[in-house]
Design a protein around this motif. Structure first.
Motif, PDB file in Angstrom:
ATOM      1  N   PHE A   1       0.562   5.895  16.819  1.00  0.00           N
ATOM      2  CA  PHE A   1       1.050   7.277  16.832  1.00  0.00           C
ATOM      3  C   PHE A   1       0.955   7.851  15.414  1.00  0.00           C
ATOM      4  N   HIS A   2       1.308   7.013  14.440  1.00  0.00           N
ATOM      5  CA  HIS A   2       1.226   7.472  13.058  1.00  0.00           C
ATOM      6  C   HIS A   2      -0.222   7.776  12.675  1.00  0.00           C
ATOM      7  N   MET A   3      -1.159   7.002  13.229  1.00  0.00           N
ATOM      8  CA  MET A   3      -2.580   7.257  12.966  1.00  0.00           C
ATOM      9  C   MET A   3      -2.978   8.647  13.450  1.00  0.00           C
TER      10      MET A   3
ATOM     11  N   THR B   1       0.835  -1.199   0.000  1.00  0.00           N
ATOM     12  CA  THR B   1       0.000   0.000   0.000  1.00  0.00           C
ATOM     13  C   THR B   1       0.875   1.257   0.000  1.00  0.00           C
ATOM     14  N   ILE B   2       1.925   1.250   0.834  1.00  0.00           N
ATOM     15  CA  ILE B   2       2.811   2.412   0.894  1.00  0.00           C
ATOM     16  C   ILE B   2       3.369   2.706  -0.491  1.00  0.00           C
TER      17      ILE B   2
ATOM     18  N   SER C   1      -1.532   5.904   0.915  1.00  0.00           N
ATOM     19  CA  SER C   1      -0.168   5.457   1.185  1.00  0.00           C
ATOM     20  C   SER C   1       0.152   5.462   2.680  1.00  0.00           C
ATOM     21  N   GLN C   2      -0.298   6.503   3.373  1.00  0.00           N
ATOM     22  CA  GLN C   2       0.049   6.618   4.795  1.00  0.00           C
ATOM     23  C   GLN C   2      -0.553   5.495   5.635  1.00  0.00           C
TER      24      GLN C   2
ATOM     25  N   ILE D   1       4.651  14.966   6.930  1.00  0.00           N
ATOM     26  CA  ILE D   1       4.250  13.717   6.264  1.00  0.00           C
ATOM     27  C   ILE D   1       5.463  13.076   5.594  1.00  0.00           C
ATOM     28  N   SER D   2       6.458  13.918   5.195  1.00  0.00           N
ATOM     29  CA  SER D   2       7.654  13.367   4.563  1.00  0.00           C
ATOM     30  C   SER D   2       8.629  12.826   5.599  1.00  0.00           C
TER      31      SER D   2
END
Lengths: 635, 298
Positions: free
Chosen positions: A309-311, A263-264, A287-288, A361-362
């Motif tokens: 955490f990324h969520m 997916t990424i 992607s995220q 995001i990068s």
């Protein structure tokens, strides 16, 4: 009334008022979402709350998710006040946003699979309606969203039935199922489909880019960018650790890691070549999710912490990016990258917010996106003790991160830097306030990662996480400031007084007025590299879109059946013109359906009622889809 | 606290890396000149060039965002300074290997944003090439570095050095050697040295992203590039040949630098699609081979 019930029924009740009093809808929605935020804060501080009615329970993890959801809803409603002003069907717009908030609260606090299913199904309706508000061409996108999300809901019903058969309870986390028997695995994948369709994991992602083509920016910021991610990943985390037991080095863990990495990379490669701002952002919204799936799929506390955490981080920066995109569209009337440019000077606040979110995001340190990616990478390295495949996941995640940076370089160049004669002015404060707040939060969550989000949002859910690396964001930020001052010192050692402005130099020639590199084709080289070129071409033919594929399969098979029926008349029963036979067939199908449902739902009256309600919701969603889809899809 | 500031600003941080980097660029110019039968500049030439740039006026193109145009060079400098302080620290300091990989993205991003902000079409093309180059070399760079992680079981740079002191240098094994070769090519591209100088490509793009820069901001970009000439080869030396900051280490550093200068002087500039194909194909293949060998214990 119980405070948890308030979080559900206040917004849903208020949505009725919005439908009736269209003029006051915006104000009402703002007040209700502010109350929702206050309730969220109260629940979060309380820690544990129960409601016997509907079997709701708030505990730190679900409370933090509701807090995030209500906060984002409040900001997006505030943003909408000016952004949506003057548009048609405003009452519906705010009403559906409130229904989303209420239903999301129900889904977060549900301790019972049937309650969860009921609210999960309910969420499909406002999703469908909000995407459909986008005007021309939105009907198809809305239908696609409903088909994918609703279809996944139907799979969830099967999964829940199987879980009930296996454990005899419908409580979420009533029993922990090891993923050994085939039936357990089927149940897991059925439920997984619900989580993945909501979050937009490949191959159930198709509705997000489709929605981005026409839906209004705040709708994108609210649903695919933030709330649906929170919901989908919440369900994924509960499934993997409260219902089923996903252990490192299991086949399911491998599957999640592979699907997450795919997916990424696939979505980010799609993003690189987009030429519409909103659509490009939508590919990143897909992607995220991969990072979150990878983190949770490791089966290690470190990875789960990183994934969750990324969520949260993704909800913050992705809605910020969509809201900035909306502000650009609001002032320039287009999101076509080749028509924009040079907005950094005229829209400085939007630009600053966008730049911070884009760096975040990068994964540029010391912002929040870096910290969560760093946690996920560490968990992948931890997997090195198990097998050698970790390097594939790690390389996909890190290369995906570089590609993300690349596509944001493209957007920043095309929209904010670069050349253009655009004369747009900065937007109204209610429009820039939301993205600027979210961008500030990116910085705060990055610098104070250990002190704030990891301590208050993640630790209560995951417990202790053993770091294997070191990252000191506050020290790093301090040292970056020191080196920036060293750089400034060099500037002042230089001849700063002689600062001049001159036209750009193009080999001594006069540059034509339209002479600009819009940035749209920055990565055409990547697209033309041989193996990638094939993949891109297949992607353009929609070979990777599950929805289009199934639609094509359906068309193909029905054409084939019709042909067969023409050869041997009467072999396909539903193609018969005999009306009485059709009614009999339908009756038999309904009877079979009721029999299955009845077998599944004999555990008690309450379950049957909630179950029927859930079924009614899903059925209503499909009915509405059919009716409204018909009215939209006149093409 | 004082010791940390000293480490960061003087040794082995900013000032040391800047001095060593300027000398490294001199060595590069001198060797290149000798190979072309020229005399070459005296040792202080890079410093004199910087001083000259500081005296020149700063020209900002019309209509650009000044904060980005003038701010970008500073962030690149910050990135390389931070890395120079991290890689020599024996104790855990600020960040690990992953952090270093990400901080090393800052200098190219600074060049890209600066070039993009300057609104010149040639700079925009150069910026897009720089970004594509990053995409190209990132894959083999990651594979090569994590081959070392697989062998040393740690992402802490101090631990990686300690492991090599106890169990032999990375480059002494077959997998380490292959990984080093792949990482060296990635570093060559990170330095923007021939054959990977295509973002700036003087003959076609007239310095690309740096075209509109002059005076002090250009000096900061040049200084960043010079510091990278020290930091990147030194980083490779630390990871593959052990650290220590003693005369032995300087010899290791000089070996890596010499290799880079040799590659630079014996190859013509690549086209961007060739660079992408080279890095994603053979170089990544080499790094993957190194990883597989390391997994087999070679």
């Amino acid at each position: 009334m119980n405070i948890l019930l308030w979080t559900i029924f206040l917004p849903i009740g208020a949505s009725l008022l919005c439908f009736i009093f269209r003029r006051a809808a915006g104000g009402a929605a703002l007040i209700v979402s502010a109350v929702g935020l206050a309730l969220g804060a109260k629940i979060f501080l309380a820690g544990q709350l129960l409601s016997p009615l509907l079997a709701l329970r708030a505990y730190p993890f679900s409370a933090s998710l509701y807090l995030a959801a209500s906060f984002l809803t409040f900001l997006i409603v505030l943003y909408s006040l000016k952004f949506m002003a003057g548009k048609e069907r405003l009452g519906e717009y705010y009403g559906y946003i409130l229904i989303t908030l209420g239903a999301a609260a129900g889904a977060f606090f549900a301790t019972d699979f049937l309650t969860l299913l009921m609210f999960w199904g309910l969420l499909g309706i406002p999703l469908y309606m909000l995407i459909g508000l986008g005007g021309d061409g939105a009907g198809g996108a809305a239908k696609k969203a409903l088909m994918i999300v609703g279809g996944a809901d139907a799979l969830m019903i099967i999964g829940i039935g199987l879980v009930w058969c296996l454990t005899g309870t419908l409580r979420v986390g009533g029993a922990l199922l090891p993923l050994e028997q085939p039936l357990t695995v089927i149940a897991f994948f059925c439920l997984l489909a619900g989580a993945f369709a909501k979050a937009g994991v490949m191959p159930l992602h198709g509705w997000i880019p489709a929605a981005a083509e026409s839906a209004p920016a705040p709708v994108l910021a609210l649903l695919p960018a933030s709330l649906d991610k929170l919901l989908g990943i919440y369900l994924l985390a509960r499934l993997c650790y409260d219902v089923f037991l996903v252990t490192p080095n299991s086949a399911v863990s491998f599957f999640l890691l592979a699907l997450g990495s795919l997916t990424i990379m696939a979505a980010v490669l799609g993003a690189l070549v987009q030429h519409d701002l909103k659509k490009l952002l939508a590919f990143h919204a897909v992607s995220q999710v991969g990072y979150m799936v990878v983190g949770i799929g490791t089966g290690l506390p470190l990875g789960v912490a990183g994934g969750l955490f990324h969520m949260f981080n993704n909800a913050i920066y992705k809605s910020c990016l969509f809201l900035c995109g909306g502000a650009v569209e609001f002032k320039n009337g287009t999101t076509d990258l080749s028509k924009l440019g040079g907005l950094a000077k005229t829209m400085p606040l939007t630009f600053a917010a966008f730049l911070i979110a884009a760096f975040s995001i990068s994964g540029v340190p010391p912002l929040n996106g870096f910290v969560s990616k760093w946690l996920i990478y560490q968990s992948l390295i931890e997997l090195s003790k198990i097998n050698a495949a970790w390097i594939i996941w790690l390389a996909a995640a890190m290369l995906g991160s570089a590609c993300t940076a690349a596509s944001f370089v493209k957007i920043t160049h095309a929209v904010f830097l670069g050349r253009s004669e655009a004369k747009a002015r900065e937007v109204h404060w209610t429009i820039w306030l939301a993205p600027v707040t979210l961008a500030a939060l990116c910085v705060v969550f990055g610098l104070g990662a250990y002190q704030l989000p990891l301590r208050f949002l993640i630790a209560p859910a995951v417990g202790l996480i053993g770091l294997i690396g070191v990252w000191d964001p506050l020290l790093a930020a301090g040292l970056i400031l020191v080196s920036l001052s060293v750089g400034l010192l060099i500037y002042f050692l230089g001849n700063v007084d002689a600062l001049k402005t001159r036209p750009i130099f193009a080999g001594g020639e006069e540059l034509p007025a339209a002479g600009k590199v819009s940035g749209v084709d920055f990565y055409d080289t990547v697209r033309q590299i041989r193996p990638l070129a094939l993949i891109y071409r297949a992607g353009e033919k929609r070979w990777f879109d599950f929805y289009e594929l199934s639609a094509a399969l359906l068309r193909w098979s029905s054409a084939w059946l019709v042909r067969l029926d023409a050869k041997i008349p009467g072999i396909i029963p539903w193609l018969r013109r005999d009306r009485a036979f059709k009614i009999k067939l339908l009756g038999a199908l309904i009877a079979a359906e009721l029999l299955v449902e009845g077998l599944l739902l004999v555990s008690g009256v309450r379950e049957i009622l909630t179950g029927l309600a859930a079924l009614a919701m899903v059925a209503a969603a499909f009915y509405l889809a059919g009716r409204l889809g018909g009215s939209y899809a006149n093409e | 606290m004082m010791a940390m500031i000293f480490n960061f600003l003087i040794f082995p941080g900013f000032l040391f890396a800047a001095g060593a980097g300027l000398l490294a660029t001199w060595l590069d110019r001198k060797v290149t000149a000798r190979l072309q039968y020229r005399v070459g500049p005296p040792w202080f030439q890079p410093l004199a060039d910087l001083a000259k740039l500081l005296g020149k006026e700063i020209i900002v193109p019309e209509g650009v965002s000044r904060s980005v145009f003038l701010g970008a060079p500073l962030f690149g400098l910050a990135g390389v300074t931070l890395v120079s302080a991290i890689i020599f620290s024996p104790a855990p300091f600020v960040g690990d290997l992953i952090v270093v990989i990400y901080l090393l993205m800052l200098p190219p991003l600074a060049v890209i944003f600066g070039g993009s902000a300057s609104r010149n079409p040639l700079s925009a093309i150069g910026a897009s090439r720089e970004m594509k180059l990053v995409l190209a070399y990132e894959l083999p760079f990651i594979l090569a570095l994590f081959t070392v992680v697989l062998k040393t079981h740690s992402i802490m740079i101090g631990e990686i050095v300690r492991y090599q002191n106890l169990s032999g240098l990375m480059i002494g094994s077959l997998s380490g050697l292959f990984a080093f070769a792949a990482a060296l090519l990635a570093v060559q591209a990170k330095l923007g040295a021939v054959p990977f100088d295509l973002p700036e490509a003087e003959q076609e793009l007239a310095a690309g992203p740096l075209l509109e820069y002059s005076g002090a901001p250009l000096a900061v970009f040049r200084l960043t590039r010079a510091m990278l000439y020290f930091v990147l080869p030194a980083f490779l030396a630390v990871i593959f040949m052990g650290g220590g900051l003693d005369p032995w280490f300087m010899l290791k550093y000089l070996i890596v630098l010499t290799l880079i200068i040799l590659i630079k002087n014996t190859n013509p500039r690549l086209r961007i699609d060739h660079a992408l194909r080279l890095f994603w194909g053979p170089v990544s293949g080499l790094a993957a081979l190194a990883f597989i060998l390391a997994w087999l214990g070679k």
